[in-house]
Design a protein around this motif. Structure first.
Motif, PDB file in Angstrom:
ATOM      1  N   LYS A   1     -13.153 -16.470 -10.230  1.00  0.00           N
ATOM      2  CA  LYS A   1     -12.332 -17.329 -11.085  1.00  0.00           C
ATOM      3  C   LYS A   1     -11.334 -18.172 -10.291  1.00  0.00           C
ATOM      4  N   GLY A   2     -11.206 -17.888  -8.998  1.00  0.00           N
ATOM      5  CA  GLY A   2     -10.255 -18.615  -8.179  1.00  0.00           C
ATOM      6  C   GLY A   2      -8.814 -18.212  -8.417  1.00  0.00           C
ATOM      7  N   LEU A   3      -8.606 -16.957  -8.821  1.00  0.00           N
ATOM      8  CA  LEU A   3      -7.242 -16.489  -9.059  1.00  0.00           C
ATOM      9  C   LEU A   3      -6.521 -16.233  -7.744  1.00  0.00           C
ATOM     10  N   VAL A   4      -5.216 -16.206  -7.816  1.00  0.00           N
ATOM     11  CA  VAL A   4      -4.385 -16.025  -6.623  1.00  0.00           C
ATOM     12  C   VAL A   4      -3.951 -14.570  -6.533  1.00  0.00           C
ATOM     13  N   ALA A   5      -4.160 -13.956  -5.369  1.00  0.00           N
ATOM     14  CA  ALA A   5      -3.813 -12.548  -5.167  1.00  0.00           C
ATOM     15  C   ALA A   5      -2.378 -12.417  -4.685  1.00  0.00           C
ATOM     16  N   GLY A   6      -1.722 -11.383  -5.174  1.00  0.00           N
ATOM     17  CA  GLY A   6      -0.380 -11.062  -4.723  1.00  0.00           C
ATOM     18  C   GLY A   6      -0.191  -9.556  -4.778  1.00  0.00           C
ATOM     19  N   GLU A   7       0.528  -8.998  -3.823  1.00  0.00           N
ATOM     20  CA  GLU A   7       0.702  -7.543  -3.787  1.00  0.00           C
ATOM     21  C   GLU A   7       1.999  -7.152  -4.469  1.00  0.00           C
ATOM     22  N   ALA A   8       1.899  -6.268  -5.446  1.00  0.00           N
ATOM     23  CA  ALA A   8       3.068  -5.784  -6.176  1.00  0.00           C
ATOM     24  C   ALA A   8       3.521  -4.453  -5.597  1.00  0.00           C
ATOM     25  N   SER A   9       4.795  -4.170  -5.742  1.00  0.00           N
ATOM     26  CA  SER A   9       5.312  -2.877  -5.295  1.00  0.00           C
ATOM     27  C   SER A   9       5.435  -1.968  -6.506  1.00  0.00           C
ATOM     28  N   TYR A  10       4.978  -0.749  -6.352  1.00  0.00           N
ATOM     29  CA  TYR A  10       5.083   0.248  -7.410  1.00  0.00           C
ATOM     30  C   TYR A  10       5.938   1.392  -6.888  1.00  0.00           C
ATOM     31  N   VAL A  11       7.161   1.497  -7.424  1.00  0.00           N
ATOM     32  CA  VAL A  11       8.065   2.571  -7.007  1.00  0.00           C
ATOM     33  C   VAL A  11       8.504   3.351  -8.242  1.00  0.00           C
ATOM     34  N   ALA A  12       8.845   4.604  -8.046  1.00  0.00           N
ATOM     35  CA  ALA A  12       9.201   5.480  -9.151  1.00  0.00           C
ATOM     36  C   ALA A  12      10.582   5.136  -9.707  1.00  0.00           C
ATOM     37  N   ALA A  13      10.730   5.301 -11.018  1.00  0.00           N
ATOM     38  CA  ALA A  13      12.030   5.089 -11.659  1.00  0.00           C
ATOM     39  C   ALA A  13      12.864   6.360 -11.533  1.00  0.00           C
ATOM     40  N   SER A  14      13.096   6.768 -10.297  1.00  0.00           N
ATOM     41  CA  SER A  14      13.889   7.963 -10.010  1.00  0.00           C
ATOM     42  C   SER A  14      14.831   7.631  -8.855  1.00  0.00           C
ATOM     43  N   ARG A  15      15.751   8.549  -8.570  1.00  0.00           N
ATOM     44  CA  ARG A  15      16.756   8.266  -7.534  1.00  0.00           C
ATOM     45  C   ARG A  15      16.131   7.984  -6.176  1.00  0.00           C
ATOM     46  N   ASP A  16      15.034   8.671  -5.870  1.00  0.00           N
ATOM     47  CA  ASP A  16      14.462   8.481  -4.530  1.00  0.00           C
ATOM     48  C   ASP A  16      13.678   7.179  -4.398  1.00  0.00           C
ATOM     49  N   ARG A  17      13.332   6.533  -5.534  1.00  0.00           N
ATOM     50  CA  ARG A  17      12.588   5.271  -5.526  1.00  0.00           C
ATOM     51  C   ARG A  17      11.360   5.352  -4.624  1.00  0.00           C
ATOM     52  N   ARG A  18      10.678   6.493  -4.662  1.00  0.00           N
ATOM     53  CA  ARG A  18       9.524   6.653  -3.781  1.00  0.00           C
ATOM     54  C   ARG A  18       8.350   5.798  -4.245  1.00  0.00           C
ATOM     55  N   ALA A  19       7.479   5.468  -3.295  1.00  0.00           N
ATOM     56  CA  ALA A  19       6.295   4.676  -3.618  1.00  0.00           C
ATOM     57  C   ALA A  19       5.342   5.502  -4.478  1.00  0.00           C
ATOM     58  N   LEU A  20       4.827   4.885  -5.509  1.00  0.00           N
ATOM     59  CA  LEU A  20       3.886   5.558  -6.395  1.00  0.00           C
ATOM     60  C   LEU A  20       2.470   5.461  -5.830  1.00  0.00           C
ATOM     61  N   ARG A  21       1.700   6.511  -6.048  1.00  0.00           N
ATOM     62  CA  ARG A  21       0.307   6.522  -5.595  1.00  0.00           C
ATOM     63  C   ARG A  21      -0.625   6.418  -6.794  1.00  0.00           C
ATOM     64  N   PHE A  22      -1.712   5.709  -6.590  1.00  0.00           N
ATOM     65  CA  PHE A  22      -2.744   5.596  -7.620  1.00  0.00           C
ATOM     66  C   PHE A  22      -3.749   6.739  -7.509  1.00  0.00           C
ATOM     67  N   THR A  23      -4.115   7.099  -6.289  1.00  0.00           N
ATOM     68  CA  THR A  23      -5.132   8.135  -6.082  1.00  0.00           C
ATOM     69  C   THR A  23      -4.516   9.355  -5.407  1.00  0.00           C
ATOM     70  N   ARG A  24      -5.166  10.475  -5.566  1.00  0.00           N
ATOM     71  CA  ARG A  24      -4.645  11.705  -4.970  1.00  0.00           C
ATOM     72  C   ARG A  24      -4.671  11.653  -3.450  1.00  0.00           C
ATOM     73  N   THR A  25      -5.703  11.030  -2.872  1.00  0.00           N
ATOM     74  CA  THR A  25      -5.817  10.992  -1.409  1.00  0.00           C
ATOM     75  C   THR A  25      -4.779  10.067  -0.784  1.00  0.00           C
ATOM     76  N   GLY A  26      -4.405   9.001  -1.493  1.00  0.00           N
ATOM     77  CA  GLY A  26      -3.394   8.085  -0.984  1.00  0.00           C
ATOM     78  C   GLY A  26      -3.852   7.255   0.205  1.00  0.00           C
ATOM     79  N   ASP A  27      -5.161   7.032   0.329  1.00  0.00           N
ATOM     80  CA  ASP A  27      -5.684   6.212   1.424  1.00  0.00           C
ATOM     81  C   ASP A  27      -5.049   4.817   1.373  1.00  0.00           C
ATOM     82  N   ASP A  28      -4.555   4.340   2.522  1.00  0.00           N
ATOM     83  CA  ASP A  28      -3.793   3.086   2.563  1.00  0.00           C
ATOM     84  C   ASP A  28      -4.604   1.898   2.045  1.00  0.00           C
ATOM     85  N   ALA A  29      -5.851   1.783   2.472  1.00  0.00           N
ATOM     86  CA  ALA A  29      -6.676   0.640   2.067  1.00  0.00           C
ATOM     87  C   ALA A  29      -6.952   0.678   0.563  1.00  0.00           C
ATOM     88  N   VAL A  30      -7.229   1.857   0.069  1.00  0.00           N
ATOM     89  CA  VAL A  30      -7.504   1.999  -1.370  1.00  0.00           C
ATOM     90  C   VAL A  30      -6.250   1.704  -2.180  1.00  0.00           C
TER      91      VAL A  30
END
Length: 353
Positions: A75-104
């Motif tokens: 479709k010719g859409l434009v890619a952009g990377e979003a940050s997903y962080v937890a709504a908690s005091r530590d603001r840690r990065a959220l994971r989508f998968t259990r393994t947490g592979d960087d590329a995935v």
């Protein structure tokens, strides 16, 4: 095109039409592999990975995201990377998968936006995605004990794996402002150096619902003074906005009725109008107010028609009143429901429908 690809494309096109941007989360919720309430739980940092709440394994999640990428690139859409962080005091990065592979994980964080977006709109979308999420505090719904002081309180503050009382979380100086006055809440939050969103879990709907905010007492006082100063101007603006929303609702319901008759040519125009008015009623929470329905998505429109037929043209409501369990009642009326839908799809109008 595979069945999964067709589903991914339909969900992605609906999200893009509605918001001009589409993400992996949009696709996973649109496929109904994960509920919106579970996504909220994940965003609050209460799940190790979103995969833990999904109905499929990581392989299928990756397949869906790969199909999203292929469609977006075509479709010719434009890619952009979003940050997903937890709504908690530590603001840690959220994971989508259990393994947490960087590329995935990076593939899941990509959001696709329309190529025709203005630079200003693209910057606003990027700023919204990069914004640090609000702190979230939970209304306690049962007996519980603070992990730090062994005390209890009306609110729980998630902090990592712990549940703290407001005192131990250094939030006990804040005051509660109930939801209901959007202008006051917005201004109080802006005035307050520290604030938190208060949510309560709705077991029936299986989701967290906003109850209000915690803000500094001085910030609330300043916000109240500000609201009193321009109350008349805001009332006039509300009236103008109400007129515009009414006009938009009429136009949307007309478009929805047209989509219904296109998908179900055997449905009379009068019945299509009635379905559209009910399904598209503002603040109703019905399927007609969903983002997919507003984009006239076929599945969402069909669900609105199915709901109408179920209640109006079968004995479903009578069965419920007689004490028949909901699932059993749906099974009993399925034959009648399918018959009406088949009639409407094949352009044979049935008297009284």
């Amino acid at each position: 095109m595979s069945k999964l690809e067709r589903r991914v494309v339909a969900v992605a096109e609906s999200a893009l039409a509605t918001r001009k941007v589409v993400s992996a989360v949009d696709v996973l919720t649109g496929l109904r592999w994960v509920r919106v309430g579970q996504v909220d739980t994940w965003r609050q940092g209460r799940l190790d990975a979103l995969e833990a709440a999904t109905a499929v394994d990581a392989r299928k999640l990756v397949d869906a995201v790969s199909l999203l990428r292929s469609w977006a690139e075509q479709k010719g859409l434009v890619a952009g990377e979003a940050s997903y962080v937890a709504a908690s005091r530590d603001r840690r990065a959220l994971r989508f998968t259990r393994t947490g592979d960087d590329a995935v994980e990076q593939a899941f964080r990509i959001e696709w936006s329309a190529a025709d977006l203005s630079a200003a709109r693209r910057q606003r979308l990027a700023a919204r995605q990069q914004a640090v999420p609000d702190l979230v505090v939970h209304v306690a719904t049962g007996v519980w004990v603070c992990d730090a002081c062994d005390g209890t309180a009306p609110y729980q503050v998630p902090e990592g794996d712990e549940r703290l009382c407001p005192g131990c979380a250094d939030l006990d100086h804040l005051v509660f402002l109930p939801a209901g006055n959007a202008a006051l809440s917005r201004r109080a939050k802006k005035e307050s150096t520290l604030s938190a969103i208060v949510v309560r879990y709705n077991r029936r709907r299986k989701r967290y619902e906003r109850q209000g905010i915690l803000v500094e007492e001085g910030a609330l006082a300043r916000a109240e003074e500000s609201c009193l100063a321009d109350e008349d101007a805001r009332e006039r603006r509300r009236q103008r906005d109400e007129v515009r929303r009414d006009a938009a609702d009429v136009a949307y319901q007309a478009a929805l009725a047209g989509r219904i008759t296109a998908l179900f040519p055997g449905c009379s125009p009068e019945r299509a109008d009635a379905i559209a008015r009910r399904a598209g009623e503002r603040s109703s929470g019905r399927v007609g107010r969903s983002a997919a329905a507003k984009a006239l998505d076929e599945q969402a429109v069909t669900l609105a028609v199915v709901a109408s037929v179920r209640h109006e043209d079968t004995e479903y409501d009578a069965l419920l009143m007689a004490g028949v369990p909901r699932r059993e009642a749906r099974d009993r009326i399925r034959t009648r429901l399918d018959a009406v839908l088949t009639t409407w799809r094949t352009n044979r109008r049935e008297t009284g429908l």
